[in-house]
Every structure is written in C-alpha cells, then in structure tokens.
Design an enzyme around this catalytic site. Sequence first.
Site, PDB file in Angstrom:
ATOM      1  N   TRP A 192       0.876  -1.221   0.034  1.00  0.00           N
ATOM      2  CA  TRP A 192      -0.223  -0.001  -0.144  1.00  0.00           C
ATOM      3  C   TRP A 192       1.191   1.212  -0.055  1.00  0.00           C
ATOM      4  O   TRP A 192       1.811   1.412   0.702  1.00  0.00           O
ATOM      5  CB  TRP A 192      -1.049   0.032   1.344  1.00  0.00           C
ATOM      6  CG  TRP A 192      -1.903   1.367   1.304  1.00  0.00           C
ATOM      7  CD1 TRP A 192      -2.754   1.773   0.632  1.00  0.00           C
ATOM      8  CD2 TRP A 192      -1.348   2.426   2.098  1.00  0.00           C
ATOM      9  NE1 TRP A 192      -3.122   3.058   0.675  1.00  0.00           N
ATOM     10  CE2 TRP A 192      -2.193   3.682   1.786  1.00  0.00           C
ATOM     11  CE3 TRP A 192      -0.528   2.672   3.143  1.00  0.00           C
ATOM     12  CZ2 TRP A 192      -2.146   4.814   2.162  1.00  0.00           C
ATOM     13  CZ3 TRP A 192      -0.305   3.992   3.799  1.00  0.00           C
ATOM     14  CH2 TRP A 192      -1.003   4.950   3.330  1.00  0.00           C
ATOM     15  N   GLU A 233      -2.988  -2.689  -2.505  1.00  0.00           N
ATOM     16  CA  GLU A 233      -4.228  -2.457  -1.665  1.00  0.00           C
ATOM     17  C   GLU A 233      -4.613  -1.209  -2.106  1.00  0.00           C
ATOM     18  O   GLU A 233      -3.762   0.003  -2.248  1.00  0.00           O
ATOM     19  CB  GLU A 233      -3.888  -2.135  -0.220  1.00  0.00           C
ATOM     20  CG  GLU A 233      -4.877  -1.590   0.554  1.00  0.00           C
ATOM     21  CD  GLU A 233      -4.535  -1.566   2.045  1.00  0.00           C
ATOM     22  OE1 GLU A 233      -3.478  -2.209   2.495  1.00  0.00           O
ATOM     23  OE2 GLU A 233      -5.610  -1.331   2.840  1.00  0.00           O
ATOM     24  N   LYS A 235      -7.157   2.644  -2.507  1.00  0.00           N
ATOM     25  CA  LYS A 235      -7.506   3.634  -1.561  1.00  0.00           C
ATOM     26  C   LYS A 235      -8.428   4.408  -2.336  1.00  0.00           C
ATOM     27  O   LYS A 235      -7.843   5.043  -3.417  1.00  0.00           O
ATOM     28  CB  LYS A 235      -6.480   4.244  -0.766  1.00  0.00           C
ATOM     29  CG  LYS A 235      -6.949   4.904   0.409  1.00  0.00           C
ATOM     30  CD  LYS A 235      -5.951   4.999   1.690  1.00  0.00           C
ATOM     31  CE  LYS A 235      -6.387   6.204   2.847  1.00  0.00           C
ATOM     32  NZ  LYS A 235      -5.471   5.941   3.990  1.00  0.00           N
ATOM     33  N   ASP A 266      -9.821  -3.029   1.501  1.00  0.00           N
ATOM     34  CA  ASP A 266      -9.885  -2.484   3.134  1.00  0.00           C
ATOM     35  C   ASP A 266     -11.255  -1.805   3.329  1.00  0.00           C
ATOM     36  O   ASP A 266     -11.571  -1.098   2.215  1.00  0.00           O
ATOM     37  CB  ASP A 266      -8.721  -1.509   3.273  1.00  0.00           C
ATOM     38  CG  ASP A 266      -8.777  -0.990   4.305  1.00  0.00           C
ATOM     39  OD1 ASP A 266      -9.847  -0.455   5.248  1.00  0.00           O
ATOM     40  OD2 ASP A 266      -7.608  -1.234   5.304  1.00  0.00           O
ATOM     41  N   HIS A 269     -11.656   1.901   2.678  1.00  0.00           N
ATOM     42  CA  HIS A 269     -11.050   2.629   1.436  1.00  0.00           C
ATOM     43  C   HIS A 269     -12.191   2.954   0.358  1.00  0.00           C
ATOM     44  O   HIS A 269     -11.731   3.145  -0.844  1.00  0.00           O
ATOM     45  CB  HIS A 269      -9.994   1.716   0.874  1.00  0.00           C
ATOM     46  CG  HIS A 269      -8.695   1.978   2.070  1.00  0.00           C
ATOM     47  ND1 HIS A 269      -7.539   1.511   1.706  1.00  0.00           N
ATOM     48  CD2 HIS A 269      -8.691   2.230   3.231  1.00  0.00           C
ATOM     49  CE1 HIS A 269      -6.904   1.545   2.776  1.00  0.00           C
ATOM     50  NE2 HIS A 269      -7.406   2.144   3.664  1.00  0.00           N
ATOM     51  N   HIS A 293      -8.808  -6.263   4.487  1.00  0.00           N
ATOM     52  CA  HIS A 293      -8.329  -5.654   5.662  1.00  0.00           C
ATOM     53  C   HIS A 293      -9.805  -5.154   6.113  1.00  0.00           C
ATOM     54  O   HIS A 293     -10.254  -4.252   5.977  1.00  0.00           O
ATOM     55  CB  HIS A 293      -7.435  -4.069   5.267  1.00  0.00           C
ATOM     56  CG  HIS A 293      -6.083  -4.278   5.128  1.00  0.00           C
ATOM     57  ND1 HIS A 293      -5.036  -3.453   5.126  1.00  0.00           N
ATOM     58  CD2 HIS A 293      -5.508  -5.671   5.396  1.00  0.00           C
ATOM     59  CE1 HIS A 293      -4.073  -3.822   4.939  1.00  0.00           C
ATOM     60  NE2 HIS A 293      -4.141  -5.445   5.078  1.00  0.00           N
ATOM     61  N   ASP A 301     -12.010   7.333   6.322  1.00  0.00           N
ATOM     62  CA  ASP A 301     -11.339   6.059   6.705  1.00  0.00           C
ATOM     63  C   ASP A 301     -10.386   5.943   8.249  1.00  0.00           C
ATOM     64  O   ASP A 301      -9.487   6.128   8.324  1.00  0.00           O
ATOM     65  CB  ASP A 301     -10.134   5.950   5.450  1.00  0.00           C
ATOM     66  CG  ASP A 301      -9.443   4.726   5.807  1.00  0.00           C
ATOM     67  OD1 ASP A 301      -9.882   3.502   6.540  1.00  0.00           O
ATOM     68  OD2 ASP A 301      -7.983   4.958   5.377  1.00  0.00           O
ATOM     69  N   ASP A 303     -10.577   3.799  10.618  1.00  0.00           N
ATOM     70  CA  ASP A 303      -9.686   2.860  11.449  1.00  0.00           C
ATOM     71  C   ASP A 303     -10.316   2.758  12.664  1.00  0.00           C
ATOM     72  O   ASP A 303      -9.442   2.199  13.582  1.00  0.00           O
ATOM     73  CB  ASP A 303      -8.270   2.744  11.266  1.00  0.00           C
ATOM     74  CG  ASP A 303      -7.831   2.749   9.786  1.00  0.00           C
ATOM     75  OD1 ASP A 303      -8.003   1.489   9.279  1.00  0.00           O
ATOM     76  OD2 ASP A 303      -7.452   3.617   9.151  1.00  0.00           O
ATOM     77  N   ASP A 333      -7.482  -4.426  10.008  1.00  0.00           N
ATOM     78  CA  ASP A 333      -6.773  -3.374   9.970  1.00  0.00           C
ATOM     79  C   ASP A 333      -7.421  -2.168  10.623  1.00  0.00           C
ATOM     80  O   ASP A 333      -8.290  -1.458  10.142  1.00  0.00           O
ATOM     81  CB  ASP A 333      -6.601  -2.957   8.494  1.00  0.00           C
ATOM     82  CG  ASP A 333      -5.579  -1.725   8.276  1.00  0.00           C
ATOM     83  OD1 ASP A 333      -5.077  -1.201   9.306  1.00  0.00           O
ATOM     84  OD2 ASP A 333      -5.389  -1.124   7.145  1.00  0.00           O
TER      85      ASP A 333
HETATM   86  C1  RNT Z   1      -3.994   2.714   4.793  1.00  0.00           C
HETATM   87  C2  RNT Z   1      -3.907   1.190   4.565  1.00  0.00           C
HETATM   88  C3  RNT Z   1      -2.775   0.439   5.017  1.00  0.00           C
HETATM   89  C4  RNT Z   1      -2.268   0.752   6.503  1.00  0.00           C
HETATM   90  C5  RNT Z   1      -1.377  -0.263   7.049  1.00  0.00           C
HETATM   91  C6  RNT Z   1      -0.669   0.173   8.390  1.00  0.00           C
HETATM   92  O1  RNT Z   1      -4.854   3.175   4.622  1.00  0.00           O
HETATM   93  O2  RNT Z   1      -4.988   0.664   5.106  1.00  0.00           O
HETATM   94  O3  RNT Z   1      -3.265  -0.909   5.159  1.00  0.00           O
HETATM   95  O4  RNT Z   1      -3.456   0.714   7.324  1.00  0.00           O
HETATM   96  O5  RNT Z   1      -0.367  -0.617   6.035  1.00  0.00           O
HETATM   97 ZN    ZN Z   2      -5.430  -1.404   4.972  1.00  0.00          ZN
END
Ligand code: RNT
Ligand code: ZN
Length: 426
Positions: A192, A233, A235, A266, A269, A293, A301, A303, A333
């Site tokens: 990523w 990955e 986003k 993810d 994302h 993720h 985003d 998390d 994640d």
């Molecule tokens: C970032 C991505 C990625 C990170 C990690 C730390 O937006 O989600 O996966 O969260 O690599």
């Molecule tokens: Zn991620």
Amino acid sequence: MMSNHPTDKQIQDAYRLAKERYAMLSVDTEQALDTLAHTPISLHCWQGDDVRGFESPDVELGGGLAATGNYPGRARNANELRRDLDKAYSLIPGTHRLNLHSIYAETGGQKIERNELGPEHFSAWIAWAKEKGHGIDFNPTCFSHPMAESGFTLSSYDEGIRRFWIEHCIACRKIGEHVGRELGTPCVTNIWVPDGFKDVPVDRKTPRMLLKDSLDNILAEKIDPRYNLDSVESKLFGIGSESYVVGSHEFYLGYAIANHILLCLDSGHFHPTEVISDKLSSVLMFLDEVLLHVSRGVRWDSDHVVILSDELQALAQEIVRGDFLPRVCIGLDFFDASINRVAAWVIGARNTMRALLMALLEPIDHLRELEVSGDYTARLALLEELKGLPFGAVWDYFCLQQGVPVGIGFMDEIREYEKRELSKRT
Ligand code: RNT
Ligand code: ZN
C-alpha cells in the site's frame, strides 16, 4: 450469589439445545465450528503501538494515517509488542496469523535503511511465530519516512525516490519468501502506498503509469507462491490526498487481474456508503484470491475497531455463501489509541469470527432454493428469523472448547494485564 460468568455446564446445556434447534434447519453446528477453528485471522501488529514501529522513538505517523487517543500502555519495543500479542491471542479462539510491517524490524540498535532490510532483521519474529504456531504476513512501509515526505513514493516523478521504494518493496518480498519458507505457510506481502494529491491534479495519468512501471519492477522476479503471495491495496483518499489517489480501486483491480496477484480490499477505502461485501463475488470471478483488511470507517477511513455490524455480517455471509473461505485471506486493519490496545485486537478479532460463525450457521441450501424458486416472501421471513436463533450459545461453546474466556470474561484478563503490565509503561 450468582456468579458473573456462566459455568461450563450452563454453556454445554445451552449448546445442546442450540445444536438441536439448528439441526431442525439441517444446519450442522459441529461442522460450522470445525470450519471456524480452521479459519485464521491475520492480526495487525500495528494496533499495539499506534503504527509507530521501532525505527526511532520519536517517529511521526505519515502517509495520511492517524491514530488518535492517548490511552496508556502502547508497546515500545518488540518484546512488549510480542507479549501484548500473546495476551491477545490467548483471548481469541483458534490459531491465528500475524501481520507485520517492515518498520517492526529488529536491527539491534543499528540503523538499517528500508531498502536494505533482510530476513535476518525479523529472525526473532519468525522464531516466536514458529514456537506459537502463527503464520506471518508482511507489508513494505512506504510512509513515515523522509523519502515519503513529498506524499509520493512508487509513483514519484523523482527517479531516486521511486528507486528507493522499489528496492524496499523488493526487499520485503524476499523477506516474505523467507518467512513463508520458514513457517510452512505462504506469507501475503501487501503493498500500500499513500501517493496522491491534496488538490485537483492536471495529470492523473502519468503517476499511474509510473506506479505501474514501479510495480512491474518490484514483481519482475517470480517467487514461489508456496512461500510468498503478492497483494496490492487500493484507496479512495487519505489525509492530504483528498482529490486524487494514484492507487485507486480500478487501478489495482486491473493490475491484480493482469498480473495474477492478490487484490486487497480494505473496508475503509471506499465511498462512505460503499461496501466491500458486494465486491467479493465480482472480483473473485477474475482473481484467484483476495486479501481483506477488515476495518471500520466512521465518516472517513478512521480505522475504528471492528464491531459486529450489518456490513461485517454481510461480508462474512458473502465469504461463506460463495464458498470463498479458501480464497479469502482475512486480516484486520484498525488502530485505536483511545482504548486498551490489547482489548481492541481481541474485540475486533472475536467480532470477525462471530460474524463468520453466524454465516456458517445459515441453512444456505434452503435459502438458495427459496430464491431460485422465486419465493422471496419465504426468503425474507427465514432470513429475519435466523437473526433470533441461538448463535451466541454456539459461540460460547466454541470459546469453551478452544480454552479461551467465554463472553465478557476476557475483560477480567485484560484488566489484570493492564494492571500488571500496561500501566507500568510510561
Ligand atoms: C492505509 C492502509 C494500510 C495501513 C497499514 C498500516 O490506509 O489501510 O493497510 O493501514 O498498512
Ligand atoms: Zn488497509
């Protein structure tokens, strides 16, 4: 006085009744539990220390990522992080994997540049994983570094910067290969990069051409998929890359299909109302495997720790109903620094497993028959009825069987660990 926690007998009795109840719908609870016991979740090491890593004690999190909160007890070194992970794994039923970032290298106090990292810098992690039976997944860290200051890494217009990150990613694939060989289970190495523009760019094309060229360089050397699997990955936006992200969904979906690698989805994302559950059956039409993720965005985003939401259940249902379990690598994640970090892992992982269990307990053949025959009334009625079935009794029994605390009992251990260990870290 009644105890706060159910006795083993209460759990077994409740399970027996639940098992009968599910059997009436031709659902085999034993089979569901067996499948669940063999489904690993990859625990992301970075929840334990707010994505800081061990390169330097005063590192600042970059790449448009943010871990907010200042709950005491963050792991400050590898031994603390492993101890915290041991605690977390001991409260999650089943045997699970570890997802490592390259900034968690142990270099014995020596400064090793990221493009010079090698398997030797992860030998303690590998020995620990071997001893405890965890597979390991891996990630290049293309942020929180002077060479990522401009906001661009693999798609930078600066050839020197691009080269540095290409070399880093190549080094990471080799670490992944070594890890996979050592542990006897393929390491998923996921790339990523934060690359993107805060404001509207005039050229959306060239950075994507550069990113493609960098990835081609990184992946040029074939690595045996028994040891390492590559993943990319996407986003939609990040902090500081609100207008344009080079590695968008379309970009990586195309890249993954064209190059036979994994795509990482993810859950945070995409557009706020866009869900990844609906994407699985489409992308798995054209890809062998995907990486997830599992995260939770709140308005952005952000998390947040994964909760047992409708979307988490939909995701688990899609995986199970499509028979996709062998083709979906499930990783977590999120990074919440405002609550006990060990509890964050445990809550997120247990919820992910609970969602999978609920999906495994569906009478899917019957539901499918109703759908095919056009009886949408009965399909709706049954789906709603299933929500009230005693899945919790099956989950409790699973925890008992796997030797981990049943129900909220895990919080007793979290509190004890906080007192004994986390509170001493200042
Ligand atoms: C970032 C991505 C990625 C990170 C990690 C730390 O937006 O989600 O996966 O969260 O690599
Ligand atoms: Zn991620």
